[in-house]
Design an enzyme around this catalytic site. Structure first.
Site, PDB file in Angstrom:
ATOM      1  N   ARG A  55     -19.786  -6.734 -27.596  1.00  0.00           N
ATOM      2  CA  ARG A  55     -21.044  -7.418 -27.858  1.00  0.00           C
ATOM      3  C   ARG A  55     -22.022  -6.573 -28.664  1.00  0.00           C
ATOM      4  O   ARG A  55     -22.537  -7.010 -29.688  1.00  0.00           O
ATOM      5  CB  ARG A  55     -21.725  -7.803 -26.541  1.00  0.00           C
ATOM      6  CG  ARG A  55     -21.363  -9.138 -26.019  1.00  0.00           C
ATOM      7  CD  ARG A  55     -21.739  -9.224 -24.558  1.00  0.00           C
ATOM      8  NE  ARG A  55     -20.896  -8.298 -23.809  1.00  0.00           N
ATOM      9  CZ  ARG A  55     -19.680  -8.619 -23.392  1.00  0.00           C
ATOM     10  NH1 ARG A  55     -19.206  -9.813 -23.600  1.00  0.00           N
ATOM     11  NH2 ARG A  55     -18.926  -7.752 -22.758  1.00  0.00           N
ATOM     12  N   THR A  56     -22.289  -5.368 -28.216  1.00  0.00           N
ATOM     13  CA  THR A  56     -23.354  -4.584 -28.845  1.00  0.00           C
ATOM     14  C   THR A  56     -23.026  -4.266 -30.306  1.00  0.00           C
ATOM     15  O   THR A  56     -23.864  -4.424 -31.191  1.00  0.00           O
ATOM     16  CB  THR A  56     -23.601  -3.292 -28.039  1.00  0.00           C
ATOM     17  OG1 THR A  56     -23.829  -3.653 -26.680  1.00  0.00           O
ATOM     18  CG2 THR A  56     -24.800  -2.545 -28.557  1.00  0.00           C
ATOM     19  N   LYS A  84     -10.687  15.279 -33.974  1.00  0.00           N
ATOM     20  CA  LYS A  84     -10.271  16.587 -34.492  1.00  0.00           C
ATOM     21  C   LYS A  84     -11.129  17.706 -33.899  1.00  0.00           C
ATOM     22  O   LYS A  84     -11.006  18.852 -34.269  1.00  0.00           O
ATOM     23  CB  LYS A  84     -10.412  16.616 -36.020  1.00  0.00           C
ATOM     24  CG  LYS A  84      -9.517  15.623 -36.727  1.00  0.00           C
ATOM     25  CD  LYS A  84      -9.822  15.616 -38.223  1.00  0.00           C
ATOM     26  CE  LYS A  84      -9.164  14.438 -38.907  1.00  0.00           C
ATOM     27  NZ  LYS A  84      -9.777  14.150 -40.206  1.00  0.00           N
ATOM     28  N   ARG A 105     -23.085   4.238 -29.854  1.00  0.00           N
ATOM     29  CA  ARG A 105     -22.801   4.233 -28.419  1.00  0.00           C
ATOM     30  C   ARG A 105     -21.907   5.430 -28.123  1.00  0.00           C
ATOM     31  O   ARG A 105     -21.028   5.773 -28.908  1.00  0.00           O
ATOM     32  CB  ARG A 105     -22.101   2.945 -28.000  1.00  0.00           C
ATOM     33  CG  ARG A 105     -21.556   3.047 -26.581  1.00  0.00           C
ATOM     34  CD  ARG A 105     -21.101   1.743 -26.034  1.00  0.00           C
ATOM     35  NE  ARG A 105     -22.238   0.860 -25.801  1.00  0.00           N
ATOM     36  CZ  ARG A 105     -22.134  -0.316 -25.184  1.00  0.00           C
ATOM     37  NH1 ARG A 105     -20.968  -0.729 -24.758  1.00  0.00           N
ATOM     38  NH2 ARG A 105     -23.195  -1.058 -25.008  1.00  0.00           N
ATOM     39  N   HIS A 133     -29.919   1.890 -22.453  1.00  0.00           N
ATOM     40  CA  HIS A 133     -29.402   0.876 -23.372  1.00  0.00           C
ATOM     41  C   HIS A 133     -30.615   0.052 -23.809  1.00  0.00           C
ATOM     42  O   HIS A 133     -30.756  -1.106 -23.429  1.00  0.00           O
ATOM     43  CB  HIS A 133     -28.367   0.021 -22.625  1.00  0.00           C
ATOM     44  CG  HIS A 133     -27.546  -0.864 -23.502  1.00  0.00           C
ATOM     45  ND1 HIS A 133     -27.712  -0.937 -24.865  1.00  0.00           N
ATOM     46  CD2 HIS A 133     -26.552  -1.738 -23.207  1.00  0.00           C
ATOM     47  CE1 HIS A 133     -26.851  -1.803 -25.371  1.00  0.00           C
ATOM     48  NE2 HIS A 133     -26.138  -2.307 -24.382  1.00  0.00           N
TER      49      HIS A 133
END
Lengths: 306, 150
Positions: A55-56, A84, A105, A133
């Site tokens: 969703r985000t 890496k 995120r 959030h």
């Protein structure tokens, strides 16, 4: 040079700033598409999703494209240089050269703050572990305002996981700027952490903690349901005990106010019956859609447009 | 005995820092918070020394190192009444007053999911309440009681 704007934590916003942003979201929501498409023309958003999200991320990308901007980025850390062994700081300093704004995120708490301090372009936090959030909080606030026409004076109940649910923590902190009464409805094992209770109490917000959703329901204007998150439990027996704690269905709504609205940040598991979806109580998909104008407002604000 | 303690407190350091009036038994907390385990020069330690003011106290001398104000403030969490003297050429060149600042740096965050535990960055804590010594990590925003971070 003006200080750059980041959206890292809801704690950094005053009541006036929150209201101002919600107004801007409304303005964008009502704007003709052709005008909206000109707002961020030529601007690039980098979506850095070190942790998967549906969703985000899609909402950020759709928001940027809806403003005429373009999007680059990655959807999981395995496709970035992080694998890496590159540090977060180096990754964002690299991306800074390619984009005008970052939405990210990360599974670690404080990652967005570190990124924001490392680069000269704005950073928007799309979730950092169990911490913040903020864009979800803004869209929740916008949904409440749009549905009720006000925030002051409302009685808002949270049900489910008060302990680990970052959406509940952030929204409760944001709401404590307003004159609201809050109900925290949860099993004993998932009660609201004391640090958040103290924080909202300091602002003078009244709250009730209860395990009984049936008793709480008649008082509420908004019910914000959350999922009991299986992944947070170390002890699965505890999860089994907690998961059936509540179920929102038509029967429960019999004692509710007629204009009660049920919100949910989604995804849901079984805390809301599907038979509620077609009733006027259910607003969770509308809530989801509000993520677009809200994220557009945030993108415009950090990029100094509008 | 007391005479020896006093002697130890004021002499025998040519260059460095003397941290006096550490609460008795807390000396290693200071060593810990200052990250002195890796310090390759002489540390002189006294524990449970007699003190007129506090009954018992600890004392630490760090050879060839001058504490900064920032480091002294960090010590305030453990030893709010510490006396810190910078010694140059056997003499007290400067006294540093310990005071609990609004922001404390350099402590390890107790939250294992905090970015500061994974990326190489300096930690920062906002002091929320100077009486109860509650602090909030600037990065992960967790609130900690004093005992959790020192």
């Amino acid at each position: 040079m003006a200080k750059k704007k980041d959206i890292v934590s809801i704690r950094e916003f005053t009541k006036e700033e929150i209201i101002d942003l919600l107004k801007l979201a409304e303005k964008i929501d009502n704007m003709p598409e052709k005008d909206r498409l000109k707002l961020l023309q030529g601007k690039k958003l980098a979506t850095l999703f070190f942790e998967p999200s549906t969703r985000t991320r899609l909402s950020f990308e759709s928001s940027m494209q809806g403003l005429g901007g373009s999007v680059i980025g990655f959807a999981d850390a395995n496709t970035s240089s992080t694998q890496k062994g590159e540090s977060l700081k180096d990754t964002v300093k690299t991306v800074e050269r390619y984009a005008d704004v970052i939405a990210m995120r990360h599974s670690l708490e404080g990652a967005a703050r570190l990124a924001a301090e490392s680069v000269g372009i704005p950073v928007i936090n799309g979730g950092d572990g169990a911490n913040q959030h903020p864009t979800q909080t803004f869209l929740d606030m916008y949904t409440i305002l749009k549905l009720k026409g006000k925030i002051d004076g409302l009685v808002i109940g949270f049900a489910g996981d008060m302990k680990f649910g970052r959406t509940v923590h952030s929204l409760a902190v944001a709401l404590s700027h307003f004159n609201v009464k809050l109900y925290f409805i949860s099993p004993e094992s998932l009660k609201m952490p004391s640090q958040f209770l103290e924080e909202i109490k300091e602002k003078g917000t009244k709250y009730v903690e209860t395990e009984n959703i049936t008793e709480a329901i008649p008082n509420l204007d908004i019910l914000y349901a959350t999922r009991i998150q299986k992944e947070r439990f170390h002890d699965l027996a505890e999860y089994e005990k907690a998961k059936g704690f509540y179920r929102i269905n038509k029967k429960l709504m019999e004692s509710a106010k007629k204009d009660l609205k049920v919100m949910h940040p989604l995804p849901r598991v079984d805390e809301i019956d599907y038979d509620l979806d077609d009733t006027p109580y259910a607003v969770y998909f509308e809530q989801l859609a509000n993520g677009i104008p809200v994220r557009q407002a945030l993108l415009c604000r950090v990029l100094g447009v509008l | 005995m007391e005479k020896d303690d006093v002697k130890m407190a004021v002499t025998a350091l040519k260059e460095g820092t003397v941290i006096d009036h550490i609460p008795a038994g807390k000396l290693f907390k200071v060593v810990d918070i200052m990250n002195l385990y890796e310090y390759k020069k002489t540390l002189r330690m006294g524990m449970y020394l007699n003190s007129k003011t506090y009954g018992k106290k600890d004392l630490l001398k760090i050879e060839d190192r001058y504490l900064t104000q920032e480091e002294a403030n960090r010590i305030a969490l453990i030893a709010p009444n510490a006396t810190i003297n910078i010694i140059k050429d056997w003499k007290v060149a400067k006294k540093i007053k310990v005071s609990l600042p609004d922001v404390i740096t350099g402590l390890k965050c107790a939250n294992p999911r905090c970015i500061t535990r994974h990326d190489h960055i300096k930690t920062k804590f906002i002091v929320m309440d100077k009486k109860t010594l509650k602090v909030r990590c600037h990065y992960c925003e967790h609130v900690f009681e004093k005992e959790e971070i020192i």
